[in-house]
Design an enzyme around this catalytic site. Structure first.
Site, PDB file in Angstrom:
ATOM      1  N   SER A  53      54.095  41.432  29.354  1.00  0.00           N
ATOM      2  CA  SER A  53      52.558  41.207  29.756  1.00  0.00           C
ATOM      3  C   SER A  53      51.939  40.892  28.537  1.00  0.00           C
ATOM      4  CB  SER A  53      51.989  42.534  30.530  1.00  0.00           C
ATOM      5  OG  SER A  53      52.765  42.795  31.494  1.00  0.00           O
TER       6      SER A  53
ATOM      7  N   HIS B 107      46.229  46.998  42.475  1.00  0.00           N
ATOM      8  CA  HIS B 107      45.255  47.313  41.923  1.00  0.00           C
ATOM      9  C   HIS B 107      43.683  47.254  42.434  1.00  0.00           C
ATOM     10  CE1 HIS B 107      48.099  46.735  38.357  1.00  0.00           C
ATOM     11  NE2 HIS B 107      47.452  47.616  37.878  1.00  0.00           N
TER      12      HIS B 107
ATOM     13  N   CYS C  72      47.423  43.491  35.479  1.00  0.00           N
ATOM     14  CA  CYS C  72      47.946  43.373  36.778  1.00  0.00           C
ATOM     15  C   CYS C  72      48.537  42.147  36.893  1.00  0.00           C
ATOM     16  CB  CYS C  72      46.386  43.383  37.521  1.00  0.00           C
ATOM     17  SG  CYS C  72      46.774  42.832  39.396  1.00  0.00           S
TER      18      CYS C  72
END
Lengths: 603, 416
Positions: A320, A363, A376
């Site tokens: 991420s 989320h 996310c």
């Protein structure tokens, strides 16, 4: 008185005279050839005969940290050498010597052949001889013509920090390298920098060998020094100063403990690396002299690959942490603006395939800032659907992914930034689809980066576009000029992003660490502005690799930190706390001040 | 019968002919050169001068000079009359070491009387020359007859074999080669000399097909050109061929230790240090001397003891190193003039015995010079032959001076 007359003929006398003249002519011709024609050759041999040239090995330059603390020093050891020409009876000599050294005759012969530099030059047969053996040899000196010992410097590592992947190590120069022009002047048995700065700064660190000239007799006994040839003293190599902060390195090594992975602490503005760790590693002491083959084999064949520098050679999925690239690409190319929202329900459906967010229950609705802060996935799946993969790849390359950082350590990997061309090549045109894009945007799939590329990326984020050349060499003391010489590095600047994009990214990264929903709250340091992004890279070998990239800003100075824990779990729980400790340490020790004092940092 | 010359009318002869004066000058020059080289070689030895080799050599030379003077005054007839007796005496002498027992080094070259050691094989050189010369100058033989050559060949063959067993390859070679110039000078037919040599060449060449082939071609050619009786040629050819074919077969039938025993015979003085060490060091010494040498006491090869046997067999290398090409040319010229003086005086001498003795002496000296120097410059294997008048060694120096005495004695007679 005598009964017979001398009846010898004139011809027979002449034949004898001719024979005499012919043989004398042969002798004179040969003497002329030896003494006049080959004179210089034989003078050379006679000189070599009587003169023992004893090489005086030069010390390598001492390696210091940025503050002058010694990291790699020199110590002396006794080595045994053999001058093949002076050995009368190899049988006897090798047997006696072998008894003392615990070697067989064949082993000695093999070592001599291995280190052969000619029959008049000493060839190394044993190293780091203890005093007892030395005394024995001295007692049997007369039985061992051609055997001599020498005091030679080797590396020693007095420090608590091991730093093996920065220092590298010395090994005997290979037969192949000896032939190449680069190693002109090197001799078999010489130690050369093989890895790390020892290799990178070989020319600076290496001293100049000196020579002593001794007059010896046929038994190899020294009968005096030479009047006509003066001793040439060895010139030690230049002292090297690294960008490494010794104390920080020791601290970083202690908190990394037995975890596997990599840590880079770097000055964002200059690329000076304050600390570099690649684990598992090895003790540099193994390489202080010539490494035992068995030890070497063990190191090389170790499945944990301790010789492998994960910082520069290791390629990983960034996870991420790479979402920042997509976010910046989208903002800068007008794909979406930061207010564009997506509702995350924990998964994303693409055809029959389901792509999950890390948070199963989702989320909820998020804008870009929240998506970064919460890391996310679904938000970025939606984002990348709206974007051309090549735009994303171009932005990754802007930050130097896919190419070497040119760090001053040998053997760096390029990594891979997949684009249309790459994917077409790998999967065939039409053989890949949107699914690949979804993987890439969250830093998975075919994307591969090295930790040092991540450090450069982080520094660029901290400095709003300075693309530095990471380096561990700071300066060296040039003995001839009697002055310090700074190593120059290249700094490119990234002009592709607007001020608002930078502002947005830094603001988001700040909240990653400091917002109550941030994934890197464990990197928080009270009183210090810490920015960051976590990454959790799935991999087929076990638990995900934990990433954290982050930086601090203190006025105009900035420190970038990359932490990678192999199979550590999530970035937030495994990598971010390590970074937090390092930030705190830097803050408390006021490393910023130090960077300034070494004079290389400005904005 | 008077033995010494001055007791009779012969004392009126002119003792100092031109030849003799030249001979004395040459010998003096050579001895001085040798002493100088020995002085240099023993420069750094911490002994009084007369205990060093140079001092001892000086004493030997003085003794030799005295002996030469005595020989000079002995009537020449005495040598002729006692030649065979002396020869037998010499054979007994060279056999004595075998009876008395081996020296610590396992050789039988030396006879020791108290602290005094001598090498009988050196004196034997004189006796062989005298005996062969006497035989070849007997009135009742015809040298052109092959049968007349058998005795002289045996005269040289017997001591040669004994000395080979001592073992001393170099010296035994001298005995064997020595007979050929004497036969040649006495007028033996070249074909006969060739016949004597042929079996030896057959054996030596037999180990390699090509050398043997060349030798056989040469043999046939010589046999054809000699125009000898056909049966003689055929017998000789068959004899040599069978010898050549039999040699390798016989050799292979020997047990390895027997082969080794023969091989070591030819290898006695060879290099104990391996890889031609002695010759290499000698060549380095001579080669590094250059044109004018390194100067007295400056030879590094000599003084750092890289040069082996530098007092005896390799004294020439000391001269080469310290006096260079100029120095060795000086020595070579002295030897060359000496050999020429002996050759020409021998040619002019009226009686055959005297002439043959001079040729025998000349050949012996010449062989020593050539073999020794060839060895020091790597043209021949190390055989251990000393250099006349220069090399250190009592027996050999005294033998050389006996030669000088004989030469002076013989040349004192006015040549015809």
């Amino acid at each position: 008185m005598f009964r017979s007359q001398n009846t010898v003929s004139f011809e027979r006398r002449n034949i004898l005279i001719l024979i005499v003249i012919a043989l004398f002519a042969v002798l004179i011709g040969r003497l002329y050839y030896i003494q006049i024609v080959q004179y210089s050759r034989f003078v050379g041999i006679a000189e070599a005969n009587r003169i023992r040239i004893v090489p005086l090995e030069a010390q390598r330059g001492i390696i210091h940290d940025r503050n002058g603390q010694i990291i790699a020093d020199n110590k002396s050891q006794y080595n045994i050498n053999i001058i093949p020409f002076e050995v009368r009876s190899s049988e006897k000599t090798y047997n006696i010597l072998g008894d003392f050294l615990g070697l067989t005759k064949n082993q000695i012969q093999r070592r001599i052949n291995h280190n052969w530099r000619g029959q008049f030059s000493p060839a190394r047969v044993a190293e780091d001889i203890n005093f007892k053996i030395l005394t024995n040899l001295e007692e049997h000196k007369l039985d061992l013509p051609g055997v001599l010992y020498s005091l030679e410097p080797i590396r020693s590592f007095p420090s608590r920090a091991s730093l093996p992947h920065v220092l590298g190590y010395l090994r005997e120069v290979s037969k192949k390298d000896l032939k190449s022009k680069k190693y002109f002047g090197y001799r078999a048995g010489d130690l050369i920098g093989w890895k790390g700065v020892e290799r990178e700064y070989e020319k600076i660190l290496r001293g100049k060998r000196g020579y002593d000239y001794l007059q010896v007799d046929v038994h190899g006994r020294e009968v005096g020094s030479l009047q006509d040839k003066e001793k040439i003293l060895p010139i030690p190599g230049n002292d090297l100063y690294l960008t490494i902060d010794f104390d920080l390195q020791v601290y970083a090594e202690s908190i990394m403990g037995s975890k596997r992975g990599a840590i880079i602490v770097m000055d964002s503005n200059s690329g000076e690396i304050l600390s570099l760790i690649s684990k598992p590693d090895y003790s540099p002491n193994l390489f202080s002299g010539i490494i035992e083959p068995s030890v070497w084999d063990k190191l090389r064949d170790n499945p944990d690959q301790p010789l492998y520098n994960r910082v520069t050679q290791g390629t990983y999925s960034p996870g991420s942490a790479f979402k920042i690239v997509a976010a910046m690409a989208a903002l800068e190319n007008g794909v979406v603006d930061s207010n564009w929202t997506v509702r995350c329900r924990g998964k994303y459906r693409l055809g029959r395939r389901v792509f999950k967010c890390w948070r199963e229950r989702g989320h909820g609705r998020m804008n870009m800032h929240d998506a970064i802060t919460n890391s996310c996935n679904v938000y970025f799946y939606n984002l990348i659907r709206k974007m051309d993969i090549d735009i994303w790849a171009d932005n990754a390359r802007i930050f130097g992914f896919g190419s070497k950082t040119n760090i001053d350590l040998p053997e760096e990997s390029n990594g891979i930034v997949p684009d249309t061309e790459f994917l077409d090549r790998k999967y065939g045109v039409g053989g890949w689809a949107e699914g690949n894009k979804l993987n890439l945007v969250i830093g998975q799939g075919d994307l591969l980066v090295t930790p040092i590329q991540m450090a450069r990326f982080t520094a660029a984020l901290a400095t709003r576009g300075k693309l530095v050349q990471p380096h561990v060499g700071l300066r060296y003391f040039n003995k001839e000029l009697n002055n310090f010489i700074l190593f120059s590095t290249e700094i490119d600047s990234i002009e592709d992003y607007s001020e608002s994009t930078w502002n947005f990214i830094q603001y988001s990264m700040f909240d990653v660490v400091n917002h109550r929903n941030g994934t890197a709250r464990s990197a928080r340091v009270k009183g210090l502005k810490v920015y960051g992004k976590t990454g959790t890279a799935q991999n087929p070998h076990g638990d995900p690799h934990a990433w954290f990239i982050g930086f601090t800003k203190d006025r105009n100075r900035s420190i970038a930190i990359v932490v990678l824990v192999e199979h550590g779990g999530s970035g937030g729980s495994a990598a971010a706390p390590i970074a937090g400790k390092l930030f705190r340490y830097c803050y408390e020790k006021n490393i910023n001040q130090m960077i300034v004092s070494s004079g290389n940092s400005e904005i | 019968m008077e033995i010494l010359r001055f007791s009779g009318t012969r004392s009126l002869l002119k003792p100092f002919s031109n030849t003799n004066i030249l001979m004395i000058i040459l010998v003096t020059a050579l001895c001085c050169t040798g002493l100088l080289a020995l002085y240099s070689a023993s420069l750094h030895i911490d002994l009084p001068l007369f205990k060093r080799v140079v001092g001892k050599q000086f004493i030997w030379i003085m003794m030799g000079g005295t002996l030469a003077t005595i020989v000079f005054f002995i009537q020449r007839k005495v040598f002729f009359d006692t030649a065979y007796f002396l020869y037998l005496f010499g054979i007994v002498l060279i056999l004595l070491p075998f009876i008395l027992g081996k020296s610590p080094t396992g050789t039988c070259r030396w006879i020791s009387i108290g602290t005094f050691h001598f090498q009988p094989s050196e004196f034997m050189k004189v006796f062989v020359i005298l005996a062969i010369s006497k035989y070849l100058s007997s009135a009742d033989i015809s040298v052109s007859d092959f049968r007349a050559l058998i005795v002289p060949v045996l005269f040289s063959l017997v001591p040669m074999l004994i000395i080979l067993k001592q073992p001393d390859l170099g010296t035994s070679m001298i005995f064997f080669i020595l007979v050929f110039p004497l036969l040649f000078w006495a007028g033996a037919r070249l074909f006969h000399i060739f016949v004597i040599l042929s079996p030896i060449i057959s054996i030596l060449t037999a180990f390699n097909f090509y050398t043997f082939f060349i030798w056989v071609v040469l043999l046939i050619l010589v046999l054809y050109l000699s125009k000898e009786k056909l049966w003689v040629s055929i017998v000789l050819l068959i004899f040599n061929l069978s010898l050549g074919f039999a040699t390798p077969v016989l050799w292979n039938k020997l047990r390895p230790y027997q082969q080794n025993r023969i091989l070591t015979l030819f290898n006695v003085n060879a290099d104990s240090l391996g890889a031609g060490y002695q010759i290499i060091q000698s060549k380095i010494a001579i080669g590094s001397g250059g044109l004018f040498g390194k100067g007295l006491g400056q030879g590094t090869q000599t003084h750092l003891k890289f040069l082996p046997e530098q007092h005896s067999d390799f004294i020439f290398s000391v001269i080469g190193e310290e006096y260079g090409f100029a120095g060795v040319m000086f020595v070579l010229i002295l030897f060359f003039v000496m050999i020429m003086v002996l050759l020409t005086s021998s040619y002019r001498l009226r009686d055959r015995f005297s002439s043959l003795v001079i040729i025998g002496i000349g050949s012996t000296l010449f062989l020593h010079v050539v073999i020794n120097i060839a060895m020091t410059i790597g043209l021949m294997p190390v055989t251990g032959l000393p250099l006349p008048f220069l090399s250190y060694g009592g027996s050999f120096i005294i033998t050389c001076f006996i030669f000088v005495g004989l030469v002076l004695n013989i040349n004192a007679e006015k040549p015809g």
